[in-house]
Design an enzyme around this catalytic site. Structure first.
Site, PDB file in Angstrom:
ATOM      1  N   GLU A 164     -13.785   7.237  -1.708  1.00  0.00           N
ATOM      2  CA  GLU A 164     -12.445   7.363  -2.303  1.00  0.00           C
ATOM      3  C   GLU A 164     -12.466   6.820  -3.711  1.00  0.00           C
ATOM      4  O   GLU A 164     -11.844   7.369  -4.621  1.00  0.00           O
ATOM      5  CB  GLU A 164     -11.423   6.602  -1.446  1.00  0.00           C
ATOM      6  CG  GLU A 164      -9.969   6.766  -1.895  1.00  0.00           C
ATOM      7  CD  GLU A 164      -9.474   5.684  -2.841  1.00  0.00           C
ATOM      8  OE1 GLU A 164      -8.296   5.714  -3.199  1.00  0.00           O
ATOM      9  OE2 GLU A 164     -10.271   4.811  -3.248  1.00  0.00           O
ATOM     10  N   GLU A 165     -13.191   5.726  -3.892  1.00  0.00           N
ATOM     11  CA  GLU A 165     -13.151   5.031  -5.181  1.00  0.00           C
ATOM     12  C   GLU A 165     -13.665   5.901  -6.329  1.00  0.00           C
ATOM     13  O   GLU A 165     -13.193   5.807  -7.444  1.00  0.00           O
ATOM     14  CB  GLU A 165     -13.933   3.720  -5.103  1.00  0.00           C
ATOM     15  CG  GLU A 165     -13.273   2.660  -4.217  1.00  0.00           C
ATOM     16  CD  GLU A 165     -11.971   2.136  -4.789  1.00  0.00           C
ATOM     17  OE1 GLU A 165     -11.572   2.558  -5.894  1.00  0.00           O
ATOM     18  OE2 GLU A 165     -11.330   1.297  -4.131  1.00  0.00           O
TER      19      GLU A 165
ATOM     20  N   ASP B  15      -3.930   2.235   2.122  1.00  0.00           N
ATOM     21  CA  ASP B  15      -5.099   1.921   1.298  1.00  0.00           C
ATOM     22  C   ASP B  15      -5.090   0.405   1.128  1.00  0.00           C
ATOM     23  O   ASP B  15      -5.670  -0.316   1.935  1.00  0.00           O
ATOM     24  CB  ASP B  15      -4.974   2.705  -0.013  1.00  0.00           C
ATOM     25  CG  ASP B  15      -6.149   2.516  -0.953  1.00  0.00           C
ATOM     26  OD1 ASP B  15      -6.832   1.490  -0.863  1.00  0.00           O
ATOM     27  OD2 ASP B  15      -6.387   3.398  -1.802  1.00  0.00           O
TER      28      ASP B  15
HETATM   29 ZN   LIG Z   1      -8.337   1.672  -2.474  1.00  0.00          ZN
END
Ligand SMILES: [Zn+2]
Ligand SMILES: *[C@@H]1O[C@H](CO)[C@@H](O)[C@H](O)[C@H]1NC(C)=O
Ligand SMILES: *[C@@H]1O[C@H](CO)[C@@H](O)[C@H](O)[C@H]1NC(C)=O
Ligand SMILES: *[C@@H]1O[C@H](CO)[C@@H](O)[C@H](O)[C@H]1NC(C)=O
Ligand SMILES: *[C@@H]1O[C@H](CO)[C@@H](O)[C@H](O)[C@H]1NC(C)=O
Length: 718
Positions: free
Chosen positions: A416-417, A445
Site C-alpha cells: 500500500e505504501e 489503515d
Molecule cells: Zn497506512
C-alpha cells in the site's frame, strides 16, 4: 499511507494528520449530527445492544490486541519482504474461522542503495546533512539491523548539485507564486515542507517548474502544542517529536494513477507485459529530512529572495528558527546523491473469507500490512491488530451458531505504501466478481494514532456509520457516560463525515463504483505527536504515548465489527440512497461557489446537472418506498430486488474512459484532487475544468456527470 482527515474534513481542503493550518473551505455540506437533528438524536446511555452485538463487542480484548500490536511492531514488513507477517496473519484469521490464503503479485518497487546530502557555504565550507534517525535505547526496534534508512519510494536515482530555494508546501500555487515573483528555480534544488498535498505531487511540481532535485522536511509548525520549543520533552522522554525523526514515503504521482505503475488496468501477475513508469514516477531525485536537519538549510536562505510576507501564501512560514525566505542564496548549494534499486518483486495480500447465505452479496474489510520501518504501530499495525481481533470476534459469533447473510472478505493488503498496490491489483483481478457482488468496502489503515475519531465515507453509508458510534462506549467513557458518538461529534467539529479522496486502500473500490468507508483515530493539537512514517512509529511509542492500555484500539475495533455486522446481517442493506441526493445538492452548491470564485458564471451552465440530481432524488425516494413496501409484505424476493439496487447504484457513477488525463479515476462524483492527492474534489471533471481554466472540458463534464447520475438513477428506479 493514510493521513487521517481529522481537522480538515471539508471538500477541497488539504487533509493531513496534523495540518492544523489548513484553511477550512466553506461548504454547503451538513455535519451528520445536524442533518439528522429531526430524527431521534438522543444518544442512549448505556448503549442498547442486541445479544449478537453484545457477544461481538465483548470479544474485543485489549490484552490480545496489545499482543497483536507487539507482534506486528517487531516484523520487517516492507513491500516484498513481508511474507512471514502475511502467513502469520492468515493463520490468525483461520483460527477465527476465515478460509485464508495468500495472493501473490509481482510488482514494481524501488529500494534504497545509498543516500547522501551535503551543503556548501560561500566560504567553501561543506557539511553533511544528517539523514540518520538515531537508535534510541528505550525503543528496541529503532536499532534493529534491518531497519530502513531515510529514502523516498520511487524517487529517481541521481547525483545533483546546485543552489536551492524554499517553496512552502510545494503546491502548484506555491511554485507559481515564486515564478510570478521572479525567483529563479530552473536548475536548482527545491526545499519544501511536508503537509497539505501528497509528497509525490510536491516532487512532481518541483520537476515541472524546472528543479533538478527536491528535499522535503518535517516542520514542527504542524505539531500543535507539544513541541520542544514549547518546553515539552521529545520522544522517548516526552510527547514532542524527536528532532531527528524523518517521514519516509512514496513519491508516486498518486492523483494520476495508483497501483503497480507497470500494469495499468490489469493485475501484476508474474510474466505479464510491463508499461513504462515515467508518467507516474519522478525523473528528479528527492530525499526527506528531519526538522533538525532542515533548520540550518532554511537559515542559510534568510534575507535572500522573497520574504514569507511577500510570498503571501496560507501555509508558508513554519516554526523553525529561520525567516522562511525563498532564496536562493548566492553560493549556498546542496549536493543530493540518491541511488535506488528498481526491482520487480513478489508481494502478498492475505484474503480471508466466510461465505454468506446470499452468494451474490459481499462486504470487504481491508487494511494494509506493509510498512517503511520495523514498527509502524500507528500506520498500519493499529488497523492490522484490530483486524486480527475482529476475525477472532466473528469466530466467537460463528461458534454460537451464527451464519452471515452476506459473504465477509477480510483483506491484508501489501505494498500500500508504494501506491495502494495490493488493493488495486486485487480489484483489477477480481473486477467482475466485485462488480457483481460487492455491497461495501470498509477500510481501516491508521486505526489509532491518537484519541480523535475520523470517519470518511460515500454518502449512503454516512447514516449507519454515524449511528454505530452510539453503540460503543468511549475509552474511559464509562466515567463520563460517553459513547464514541459524543466523542466524535465533539472532537471532529460537529460530526462531519469526510469525503473520500485518496491516500489509502478504499481508492480502487470507490473508482469501481463500490460503497466505501474509512475509519480511524488520530491526534489533535494537544495530543502526543505521532511520528508518521518514521522509525519512531513503534510499539514503544504506541504503548507509552499513543494508546497506553490499547483501549482506543478496542473501541475502534468494536465499532468496525458492529458496523460490519449490520452490513452483513440486516435484512435490507442499511444504505441511505436518499442521503446521496442530499450530498449531491450540497456538492452542486459548492461547485456554484467555485464557478463564481473563478468568474466563470457566464461560461458554465449547470442546469443539466441540477436536473439529473433531482431525477436521482426521485428514484432514490421510489427505492425507499419500495423498501418499505417489501418489508411490510415480508416479501423476500422483493427485498432482494431492493438490496441489489442499493448494492449496484454507485456502478452508474463510473465513467468509462475516466476523468480527463487520468483513466484510473472514473467516479464522476468524487476523486482525489489532481493537485492534492489526498483531499477529495467533488464533481471533479467540472470543478477541475473550472480551476484549470479548461472551460470546454468543464462544460463537457457537466453533461458527462449528469449522464452518470441518470445511469445511477435508472438503477434505483422502480
Ligand atoms: Zn497506512
Ligand atoms: C495576499 O493574498 C490575499 C489573497 O490570497 C490578497 O487578498 C492580499 O491582498 C494579498 N496581500 C498582499 C500584500 O499581496
Ligand atoms: C465459498 O464460496 C466459494 C465460491 O462460491 C467456494 O469456492 C468456496 O469453496 C466456499 N467456501 C466454503 C468454506 O464453503
Ligand atoms: C452514568 O449513567 C449511570 C446509569 O447508567 C448513572 O447512574 C450515573 O449517574 C451516570 N454518571 C454520570 C457522570 O452522568
Ligand atoms: C487493559 O485495560 C485495563 C483497563 O480496562 C488496564 O488496566 C490494563 O492495563 C490493559 N491491559 C493492557 C495489556 O494494556
Amino acid at each position: 499511507m493514510s493521513l487521517l482527515q481529522i481537522v480538515a474534513l471539508a471538500t477541497g481542503v488539504s487533509a493531513c494528520a496534523r495540518d492544523f493550518l489548513a484553511v477550512k473551505r466553506h461548504t454547503h455540506r451538513q455535519p451528520m449530527s445536524l442533518a439528522k437533528r429531526n430524527q431521534e438524536e438522543q444518544v442512549q446511555w448505556p448503549p442498547v445492544l442486541t445479544e449478537r452485538e453484545t457477544l461481538l463487542a465483548n470479544a474485543f480484548d485489549n490484552i490480545t490486541i496489545d499482543e497483536w500490536s507487539d507482534y506486528y511492531g517487531h516484523q520487517d514488513k516492507l513491500a516484498g519482504r513481508g511474507r512471514e507477517a502475511a502467513q502469520w496473519t492468515a493463520d490468525r484469521w483461520a483460527e477465527g474461522g476465515f478460509e485464508s490464503r495468500l495472493d501473490e503479485y509481482h510488482v514494481y518497487l524501488s529500494y534504497p542503495v545509498s543516500q547522501s546530502l551535503s551543503v556548501t557555504y560561500p566560504d567553501g565550507r561543506t557539511e553533511d546533512v544528517n539523514l540518520v534517525e538515531p537508535v534510541l535505547e528505550a525503543d528496541d526496534v529503532t536499532g534493529w539491523e534491518d531497519r530502513l534508512p531515510t529514502f523516498h519510494g520511487y524517487s529517481a536515482s541521481g547525483d545533483v548539485s546546485g543552489e536551492y530555494f524554499y517553496a512552502g508546501q510545494g503546491s502548484k500555487e506555491d511554485f507559481s507564486r515564486l515564478q510570478e515573483l521572479g525567483v529563479e528555480m530552473k536548475g536548482k534544488i527545491a526545499l519544501v515542507r511536508y503537509g497539505g498535498l501528497f509528497r509525490g505531487l510536491k516532487v512532481k511540481n518541483a520537476q515541472d517548474f524546472g528543479a533538478i532535485g527536491a528535499v522535503i522536511f518535517t516542520d514542527p509548525g504542524d505539531d500543535g502544542e507539544n513541541t520542544v520549543a514549547n518546553g515539552y520533552e521529545a520522544y522517548p522522554d516526552g510527547p514532542a517529536r524527536h528532532p531527528d525523526s524523518v517521514q519516509k514515503g512514496s513519491c508516486l504521482f498518486l492523483s494520476t494513477r495508483p497501483g503497480d505503475p507497470t500494469t495499468p488496468g490489469y493485475p501484476s501477475k508474474e510474466g505479464v507485459p510491463r508499461a513504462a513508469v515515467d508518467d507516474v514516477t519522478p525523473s528528479i531525485p528527492s530525499i526527506p529530512v528531519s526538522y533538525a536537519a532542515a533548520q540550518p538549510l532554511l537559515r542559510a536562505l534568510n534575507g535572500h529572495g522573497v520574504t514569507a510576507d511577500e510570498a503571501n501564501r496560507t501555509v508558508w512560514a513554519g516554526a523553525l528558527d529561520a525567516d522562511y525566505s525563498s532564496g536562493p542564496a548566492p553560493g549556498v548549494t546542496l549536493r543530493l546523491d540518491n541511488q535506488m534499486d528498481e526491482v520487480i518483486a513478489p508481494v502478498w495480500n492475505v484474503i480471508g473469507t466466510i461465505n454468506g447465505t446470499n452468494a451474490d452479496e459481499t462486504i470487504v474489510i481491508g487494511n494494509h500490512r506493509d510498512t517503511w520501518m520495523i514498527g509502524g504501530n500507528g500506520d498500519p499495525n493499529s488497523g492490522s491488530a484490530i483486524l486480527v481481533e475482529l476475525a477472532k470476534a466473528f469466530g466467537k459469533l460463528a461458534e454460537s451458531g451464527w451464519k452471515p447473510k452476506r459473504n465477509i472478505v477480510l483483506a491484508s493488503w501489501d505494498a500500500e505504501e508504494y501506491g495502494l498496490i495490493g488493493s488495486v491489483e486485487f480489484v483489477e483481478e477480481h473486477a467482475s466478481w466485485l462488480t457483481e457482488t460487492a455491497v461495501a468496502y470498509l477500510n481501516i489503515d491508521v486505526g489509532v494514532s491518537g484519541p480523535r475519531l475520523g470517519l470518511s465515507a460515500t454518502p449512503e453509508l454516512a447514516n449507519v456509520a454515524s449511528d454505530i458510534f452510539k453503540k460503543v462506549i468511549a475509552p474511559n467513557g464509562g466515567l463520563f457516560n460517553e459513547t464514541l458518538y459524543d466523542a466524535w461529534v465533539r472532537d471532529t467539529s460537529g460530526g462531519e463525515v469526510g469525503v473520500l479522496g485518496s491516500g489509502s486502500d478504499y481508492t480502487a473500490f470507490v473508482h469501481y463504483g463500490i460503497s466505501s468507508l474509512d475509519i480511524g483515530a488520530g491526534g489533535g493539537p494537544k495530543d502526543p505527536v505521532w511520528h508518521y512514517h518514521s522509525n519512531y512509529d513503534t510499539y514503544h511509542w504506541m504503548s507509552t504515548f499513543g494508546d497506553p492500555g490499547f483501549l482506543q484500539h478496542a473501541a475502534v475495533g468494536q465499532y468496525l465489527a458492529l458496523l460490519a455486522l449490520r452490513l452483513v446481517d440486516d435484512e435490507v442493506l442499511p444504505l441511505d440512497v436518499e442521503h446521496y441526493a442530499v450530498e449531491m445538492r450540497a456538492y452542486r452548491d459548492d461547485l456554484t461557489d467555485v464557478i463564481t470564485e473563478y468568474g466563470a458564471e457566464n461560461d458554465i451552465d449547470l442546469a443539466e446537472l441540477s436536473d439529473a440530481i433531482e431525477a436521482f432524488a426521485e428514484s432514490a425516494a421510489e427505492a425507499k418506498a419500495l423498501e418499505q413496501y417489501a418489508l411490510t409484505l415480508g416479501d423476500e424476493e422483493l427485498i432482494s430486488v431492493v438490496n441489489h439496487k442499493y448494492r449496484d447504484f454507485q456502478r452508474g457513477f463510473i465513467s468509462q474512459g475516466g476523468l480527463p488525463d487520468r483513466e484510473f479515476y472514473r467516479h464522476a462524483i468524487t476523486a482525489p484532487g489532481l493537485d492534492t492527492g489526498y483531499a477529495a474534489v467533488t464533481f471533479p471533471g467540472i470543478t477541475e475544468g473550472v480551476q484549470y481554466d479548461n472551460l470546454d472540458i468543464a462544460q463537457e463534464w457537466v453533461s458527462k456527470t449528469a449522464k452518470a447520475i441518470l445511469r445511477s438513477a435508472e438503477i434505483l428506479k422502480t
